[in-house]
Scaffold this active site. Structure first.
Site, short mmCIF file in Angstrom:
data_model
loop_
_atom_site.label_atom_id
_atom_site.label_comp_id
_atom_site.label_asym_id
_atom_site.label_seq_id
_atom_site.Cartn_x
_atom_site.Cartn_y
_atom_site.Cartn_z
N GLY A 224 3.90 -1.07 0.93
CA GLY A 224 4.43 -1.79 -0.15
C GLY A 224 3.80 -1.39 -1.28
N SER A 225 3.64 -2.36 -2.09
CA SER A 225 3.24 -1.94 -3.77
C SER A 225 1.84 -1.93 -3.89
CB SER A 225 3.76 -3.02 -4.69
OG SER A 225 2.99 -4.28 -4.42
N GLY A 229 -1.37 -3.82 -2.15
CA GLY A 229 -2.26 -2.67 -1.21
C GLY A 229 -3.70 -3.00 -1.71
N CYS A 280 10.00 5.43 -0.98
CA CYS A 280 8.68 5.83 -1.38
C CYS A 280 8.63 7.26 -1.75
CB CYS A 280 7.24 5.27 -0.85
SG CYS A 280 7.54 5.20 0.75
N GLN A 327 15.13 -6.51 -8.39
CA GLN A 327 14.97 -5.09 -8.48
C GLN A 327 15.97 -4.46 -9.29
OE1 GLN A 327 12.45 -3.13 -6.85
NE2 GLN A 327 13.38 -1.81 -8.05
N GLU A 379 6.19 3.63 -11.15
CA GLU A 379 7.48 3.82 -10.05
C GLU A 379 8.36 2.67 -10.50
OE1 GLU A 379 6.43 2.44 -6.17
OE2 GLU A 379 7.18 4.39 -5.30
P1 ADP Z 1 7.65 -5.01 -3.19
O1 ADP Z 1 7.18 -5.31 -4.53
O2 ADP Z 1 8.18 -3.72 -2.84
O3 ADP Z 1 8.35 -6.17 -2.61
P2 ADP Z 1 5.02 -6.02 -1.89
O4 ADP Z 1 3.94 -5.27 -1.88
O5 ADP Z 1 5.19 -7.43 -2.77
O6 ADP Z 1 6.29 -4.99 -2.57
O7 ADP Z 1 5.58 -6.45 -0.56
C1 ADP Z 1 5.18 -5.42 0.47
C2 ADP Z 1 5.02 -6.53 1.69
O8 ADP Z 1 3.77 -7.10 1.33
C3 ADP Z 1 5.93 -7.70 2.11
O9 ADP Z 1 6.03 -8.04 3.21
C4 ADP Z 1 5.46 -9.04 1.03
O10 ADP Z 1 5.87 -10.11 1.55
C5 ADP Z 1 4.06 -8.62 1.46
N1 ADP Z 1 3.01 -9.48 0.45
C6 ADP Z 1 3.42 -9.73 -0.78
N2 ADP Z 1 2.41 -10.25 -1.35
C7 ADP Z 1 1.51 -10.46 -0.59
C8 ADP Z 1 0.23 -11.00 -0.31
N3 ADP Z 1 -0.59 -11.61 -1.29
N4 ADP Z 1 -0.93 -10.83 0.80
C9 ADP Z 1 -0.26 -10.16 1.94
N5 ADP Z 1 1.03 -9.72 1.97
C10 ADP Z 1 1.86 -9.87 0.74
#
Ligand code: ADP
Length: 477
Positions: A224-225, A229, A280, A327, A379
């Site tokens: 993910g982001s 991360g 990605c 987005q 990004e």
């Molecule tokens: P994007 O901006 O591409 O949606 P995210 O990192 O927000 O990227 O999302 C990737 C995954 O992480 C998704 O499944 C999202 O629900 C999850 N996510 C977002 N915030 C949290 C958090 N605080 N703790 C755990 N997982 C999260």
């Protein structure tokens, strides 16, 4: 309207449905999906913990059979699952069917790996003692996945986790519960004992956070982001658990004077714009040497004019919509930023209307960009590319590497010398020569360097590094 529940301890449970809408046609509701609560997540983690001792000792034939069955069913339903994927995420139907086939191949690969689990046996440096090195599963594992590969990314985390004897809680992205639910249904019916695989759909900030804060997970694999991360990393350090992160990219594609023009154009088009630039591994920086610059720009723009942006399910669509409104706004913001930074918007960038209401965006190509501009450093995660003109190969390589990220890096050249030098010196986990930066195989390692990734590689046999822990046993003979 069918209502899809969470899978916890072998039961379908949960209320509080939300709508999953199609980004190609916002009137189309794909289905209703449960929103998990913190208690649901805690119950799923407890179930995975309770199921671990038995599953970790399960026979390899049982694991093999379940993963094989899962692969076979995904493959036999590839059109239907691909259609679901295209409907909820917006990539084109051929791309979505391709991703579905890949998910099946991943389960097939790890079904085979179950039968090839092996260790090493060595003599000790002390005579009369034997040393045995084996791999063991790590425990209950949390998987957090993004929206851009709704079936392949869950597959490439679930399959190795189960193959090596771990139990799983999957938290898919909010926007794409459909494919994750379909996978859960297939795995459940394939005969997994209760609690070995659990699905909890819902908000990352709520139930994802419960996963991060749980002391009972032995590992978290996240894609993910960068921001999320970092949260995964900090929480995992706090709880002393293993973690693996796949995050952003700002992948360069270098085009040298001696490149085959049509290879360079096709690879750039694919890298930057296919799957709506929402990969990605997508390229978002085209780094082009002076001698080919003008010819390349002209040819790429001609090619872009032939590209159809439309409903993902429509035959003839090359690029589907952006995944959602948020987005789309981010992409449009970056296009405004690129303009205000002085880059030249040479093609596209405007919102499009189609027969069905959706988030359609004409791919945007900026020329005369510099590597210092925000559009070249941050990004965007959309069909937006900046083209940077450089003097020679040396400058191209240095700009390619001048980024906080390091996932994939590509070059178009007919020079063996430059191709070899680039392969060796690109600061990226994956390097492509005369191929798009995106589009990777399922049986070889996937991952990056610098700000793109943390931890061991995913996919292929390298996945064992994360999903197992090594034991060294000494025995007096
Ligand atoms: P994007 O901006 O591409 O949606 P995210 O990192 O927000 O990227 O999302 C990737 C995954 O992480 C998704 O499944 C999202 O629900 C999850 N996510 C977002 N915030 C949290 C958090 N605080 N703790 C755990 N997982 C999260």
């Amino acid at each position: 309207m069918p209502y899809h529940q969470n899978l916890i301890a072998g039961e379908w449970v949960g209320g509080n449905a939300t709508e999953n809408r199609n980004p190609s046609d916002t009137n189309d509701v794909v289905g209703l999906y449960a929103q998990g609560t913190p208690d649901d997540m805690r119950a799923a983690i407890s179930a995975a913990k309770a199921a671990f001792p038995a599953w970790s000792r399960s026979g390899i034939l049982e694991r093999h059979a379940i993963l094989r069955k899962t692969s076979d069913e995904i493959l036999s339903r590839k059109e239907e699952l691909g259609t679901l994927l295209a409907r909820e995420e917006g990539k084109t139907l051929p791309e979505a069917i391709g991703e579905t086939i890949r998910a099946a191949q991943i389960f097939d690969f790890f079904a085979g790996e179950c039968l090839r689990l092996a260790g090493e046996s060595l003599p000790s440096v002390r005579p009369g003692i034997g040393v045995e090195i084996t791999r063991e599963p790590i425990g209950p594992i949390g998987l957090i996945t993004p929206w851009n590969f709704p079936i392949a990314i869950p597959a490439w985390k679930i399959a190795p986790a189960l193959c090596y004897g771990n139990t799983v809680v999957l938290k898919p992205a909010e926007l794409v519960p459909g494919c994750a639910w379909a996978l859960a249904d297939i795995l459940h019916r394939a005969g997994l004992p209760k609690g070995v695989f659990n699905l909890v759909m819902g908000k990352g900030s709520v139930i994802g956070q419960v996963m991060l804060d749980s002391p009972d997970l032995a590992g978290i694999s996240f894609t993910g982001s960068v921001g999320t991360g970092k949260r995964v990393a900090l929480a995992s350090i706090e709880h002393g658990r293993k973690y693996q992160l796949e995050m952003g990219g700002k992948n360069p594609f270098v085009i040298l004077d001696d490149a085959d023009l049509s290879i360079a154009v096709e690879a750039s088009l694919n890298s930057c714009f296919f799957s709506t630039g929402q990969r990605c591994t997508a390229s978002s920086r085209l780094i082009v040497t002076e001698g080919i610059h003008d010819r390349f720009v002209a040819a790429l723009i001609e090619r872009l004019k032939t590209v159809t942006v439309d409903n993902a399910l429509k035959a003839g669509t090359h690029i589907g919509p952006v995944v959602d409104e948020r987005q789309l706004m981010q992409d449009i913001d970056y296009i405004d930023i690129g303009r205000s930074e002085g880059a030249n918007l040479a093609f596209g960038g405007e919102r499009l209307n189609r027969e069905t209401p959706g988030f359609y965006l004409q791919p945007a190509l900026f020329t005369e960009a510099t590597n210092q501009m925000r559009i070249s450093r941050e990004e965007v995660f959309g069909p937006v590319a900046s083209l940077i003109r450089v003097k020679d190969y040396e400058e191209a390589l240095s700009i390619a590497n001048d980024t906080p990220f390091g996932l994939s890096s590509g070059i178009a050249t007919t020079s063996l010398k430059h191709a070899t030098h680039f392969r060796r010196n690109a600061e990226a986990g994956m390097v492509m020569v005369n191929l798009p930066t995106a589009g990777v195989d399922f049986h070889v390692p996937f991952g990056g360097r610098k700000g793109s990734s943390f931890g061991s590689r995913e996919q292929g046999r390298y996945a064992a590094e994360f999903f197992t822990t090594v034991k060294t046993a000494y025995t007096l003979a």
